[in-house]
Design an enzyme around this catalytic site. Structure first.
Site, PDB file in Angstrom:
ATOM      1  N   ASP A  27       0.834  -1.207   0.000  1.00 28.02           N
ATOM      2  CA  ASP A  27       0.000   0.000   0.000  1.00 28.02           C
ATOM      3  C   ASP A  27       0.871   1.261   0.000  1.00 28.02           C
ATOM      4  OD1 ASP A  27      -2.335   1.443   0.030  1.00 28.02           O
ATOM      5  OD2 ASP A  27      -2.687   1.208   2.183  1.00 28.02           O
ATOM      6  N   SER A  72      -7.212  -5.818  -5.935  1.00 29.69           N
ATOM      7  CA  SER A  72      -8.264  -6.476  -5.156  1.00 29.69           C
ATOM      8  C   SER A  72      -9.588  -6.458  -5.915  1.00 29.69           C
ATOM      9  CB  SER A  72      -8.440  -5.757  -3.813  1.00 29.69           C
ATOM     10  OG  SER A  72      -9.069  -4.513  -4.015  1.00 29.69           O
ATOM     11  N   SER A  73     -10.507  -7.292  -5.465  1.00 32.90           N
ATOM     12  CA  SER A  73     -11.873  -7.294  -6.029  1.00 32.90           C
ATOM     13  C   SER A  73     -12.438  -5.870  -5.997  1.00 32.90           C
ATOM     14  CB  SER A  73     -12.809  -8.171  -5.197  1.00 32.90           C
ATOM     15  OG  SER A  73     -12.234  -9.404  -4.877  1.00 32.90           O
ATOM     16  N   ASN A  75     -10.714  -3.059  -6.104  1.00 28.95           N
ATOM     17  CA  ASN A  75      -9.975  -2.078  -6.914  1.00 28.95           C
ATOM     18  C   ASN A  75     -10.646  -1.802  -8.261  1.00 28.95           C
ATOM     19  OD1 ASN A  75      -6.659  -3.072  -5.759  1.00 28.95           O
ATOM     20  ND2 ASN A  75      -7.988  -1.440  -5.041  1.00 28.95           N
ATOM     21  N   TRP A  76     -11.615  -2.637  -8.666  1.00 28.47           N
ATOM     22  CA  TRP A  76     -12.367  -2.361  -9.898  1.00 28.47           C
ATOM     23  C   TRP A  76     -13.085  -1.020  -9.802  1.00 28.47           C
ATOM     24  CZ3 TRP A  76     -11.904  -4.672 -14.420  1.00 28.47           C
ATOM     25  CH2 TRP A  76     -11.485  -5.997 -14.500  1.00 28.47           C
ATOM     26  N   ARG A  78     -11.892   1.769  -8.857  1.00 32.18           N
ATOM     27  CA  ARG A  78     -11.006   2.925  -9.103  1.00 32.18           C
ATOM     28  C   ARG A  78     -11.288   3.530 -10.480  1.00 32.18           C
ATOM     29  NH1 ARG A  78      -5.261   2.248  -6.030  1.00 32.18           N
ATOM     30  NH2 ARG A  78      -6.213   1.708  -4.046  1.00 32.18           N
ATOM     31  N   ILE A 197      -6.693  -5.492   7.195  1.00 25.89           N
ATOM     32  CA  ILE A 197      -6.405  -6.625   6.314  1.00 25.89           C
ATOM     33  C   ILE A 197      -7.058  -6.459   4.937  1.00 25.89           C
ATOM     34  CG2 ILE A 197      -6.645  -9.141   6.077  1.00 25.89           C
ATOM     35  CD1 ILE A 197      -6.312  -9.371   9.071  1.00 25.89           C
ATOM     36  N   GLU A 209       1.194 -13.675  11.760  1.00 23.91           N
ATOM     37  CA  GLU A 209       1.725 -12.540  12.528  1.00 23.91           C
ATOM     38  C   GLU A 209       1.571 -11.302  11.645  1.00 23.91           C
ATOM     39  OE1 GLU A 209       2.692 -12.620  15.629  1.00 23.91           O
ATOM     40  OE2 GLU A 209       2.324 -14.774  15.693  1.00 23.91           O
TER      41      GLU A 209
HETATM   42  C1  FPP Z   1      -1.997  -0.005  -3.515  1.00 23.25           C
HETATM   43  O1  FPP Z   1      -1.525   1.312  -3.355  1.00 23.25           O
HETATM   44  C2  FPP Z   1      -1.357  -0.621  -4.685  1.00 23.25           C
HETATM   45  C3  FPP Z   1      -2.020  -1.193  -5.724  1.00 23.25           C
HETATM   46  C4  FPP Z   1      -3.503  -1.300  -5.778  1.00 23.25           C
HETATM   47  C5  FPP Z   1      -1.285  -1.723  -6.899  1.00 23.25           C
HETATM   48  C6  FPP Z   1      -0.094  -2.544  -6.536  1.00 23.25           C
HETATM   49  C7  FPP Z   1       0.687  -2.874  -7.727  1.00 23.25           C
HETATM   50  C8  FPP Z   1       2.037  -2.835  -7.778  1.00 23.25           C
HETATM   51  C9  FPP Z   1       2.893  -2.495  -6.648  1.00 23.25           C
HETATM   52  C10 FPP Z   1       2.707  -3.250  -9.022  1.00 23.25           C
HETATM   53  C11 FPP Z   1       3.160  -4.657  -8.806  1.00 23.25           C
HETATM   54  C12 FPP Z   1       3.048  -5.452 -10.025  1.00 23.25           C
HETATM   55  C13 FPP Z   1       3.021  -6.805 -10.071  1.00 23.25           C
HETATM   56  C14 FPP Z   1       3.014  -7.487 -11.385  1.00 23.25           C
HETATM   57  C15 FPP Z   1       2.985  -7.648  -8.859  1.00 23.25           C
HETATM   58  P1  FPP Z   1      -2.589   2.500  -3.443  1.00 23.25           P
HETATM   59  O2  FPP Z   1      -2.765   2.851  -4.878  1.00 23.25           O
HETATM   60  O3  FPP Z   1      -3.842   2.104  -2.725  1.00 23.25           O
HETATM   61  O4  FPP Z   1      -1.849   3.644  -2.688  1.00 23.25           O
HETATM   62  P2  FPP Z   1      -2.523   4.793  -1.793  1.00 23.25           P
HETATM   63  O5  FPP Z   1      -3.130   4.112  -0.597  1.00 23.25           O
HETATM   64  O6  FPP Z   1      -1.355   5.644  -1.420  1.00 23.25           O
HETATM   65  O7  FPP Z   1      -3.514   5.510  -2.651  1.00 23.25           O
END
Ligand code: FPP
Length: 251
Positions: A27, A72-73, A75-76, A78, A197, A209
């Site tokens: 995150d 995640s499910s 995240n669609w 966004r 989580i 943990e």
């Molecule tokens: C959450 O941060 C991150 C994601 C939803 C995307 C994660 C993807 C990557 C790190 C690229 C990895 C690629 C592979 C192929 C494994 P956020 O966008 O929620 O951040 P924020 O809370 O600061 O807005």
């Protein structure tokens, strides 16, 4: 990923001590980008660099499975532009990383509902899984379109289809989860300062943990990853037993 994976058991930490399965909620990409006046997609691209560091770090420490929450499910929901940019990034990342993952003996596995993903992404996912299926150093599980509740429900539906009338027992039920065959999660890390989580591996993390880092995912260094292992090793895992019983059991 430049350092090589352990070639012998000597390089791995003591059996029974190191976590067998580490899961990470990566995150903070958006906030990292915002702080620099960049787009959220640029934050995800930078996040991919941290992902490489984490894969290399845990593969080199004898961890058997590393599961990353990449989409995640939920995240669609966004903005479509961010979702599209993430899918493009996943396609590019799979293509770019596959040779090195193969070379290091890392097996790729994707969990989640992939039916609604763009065809090119579904194709890369299937190809990468097939190309690395025989690798044994570490299983890298990428959760895409994943939700813990979805996982439990899809397992229950398949259980009912296969064994109608049979009361589920926990061990056989685990064979229906998307993580079938993997050890339970020993350590669940979340970066970015939030302490929740978020519908990640709900069943699989029952006794994990929990380790929370304030660092935003793109800023996570090898030193911080090392710190998570130190924290984990200091914890006493009791699995419902008394401290005394747990100590005797761990000896
Ligand atoms: C959450 O941060 C991150 C994601 C939803 C995307 C994660 C993807 C990557 C790190 C690229 C990895 C690629 C592979 C192929 C494994 P956020 O966008 O929620 O951040 P924020 O809370 O600061 O807005």
């Amino acid at each position: 990923m430049s350092a090589s994976a352990p070639q012998s058991a000597d390089a791995a930490p003591a059996a029974g001590r190191a976590p067998a399965h580490v899961a990470i909620i990566m995150d903070g990409n958006g906030r990292w980008a915002h702080a620099r006046g960049l787009s959220r997609s640029e934050g995800h691209r930078e996040g991919l660099k941290a992902t490489r560091r984490a894969v290399e770090f845990f593969a080199n420490r004898g961890v058997r499975a590393l599961t990353l929450f990449a989409f995640s499910s939920e995240n669609w929901q966004r903005p479509q532009s961010e979702v599209d940019a993430l899918f493009d990034l996943f396609v590019t990342a799979i293509e770019a990383e596959l040779p090195e993952l193969s070379e290091k003996g890392i097996r790729l596995r994707f969990i989640g509902e992939r039916a609604d993903f763009p065809q090119p992404l579904q194709q890369r996912m299937a190809e990468a899984e097939a190309a690395t299926a025989e690798n044994e150093v570490m299983t890298l599980v990428v959760a895409l379109g994943y939700g813990g509740r979805w996982d439990i429900l899809q397992a229950a539906q398949r259980w009912l289809r296969d064994s109608p009338g049979d009361a589920p027992d926990p061990e056989r039920f685990e064979d229906y989860l998307s993580t079938a065959g993997l050890p339970p999660v020993d350590m669940l890390i979340r970066t970015g300062g939030e302490q929740r989580i978020s519908n990640f591996l709900l069943w699989q993390s029952a006794y994990a943990e929990l380790v929370f880092l304030d660092a935003l995912w793109p800023d996570v260094t090898e030193q911080e990853l090392s710190g998570t292992l130190e924290t984990y090793l200091k914890r006493q895992r009791r699995f419902g037993r008394t401290p005394h019983q747990a100590e005797a059991g761990n000896a």
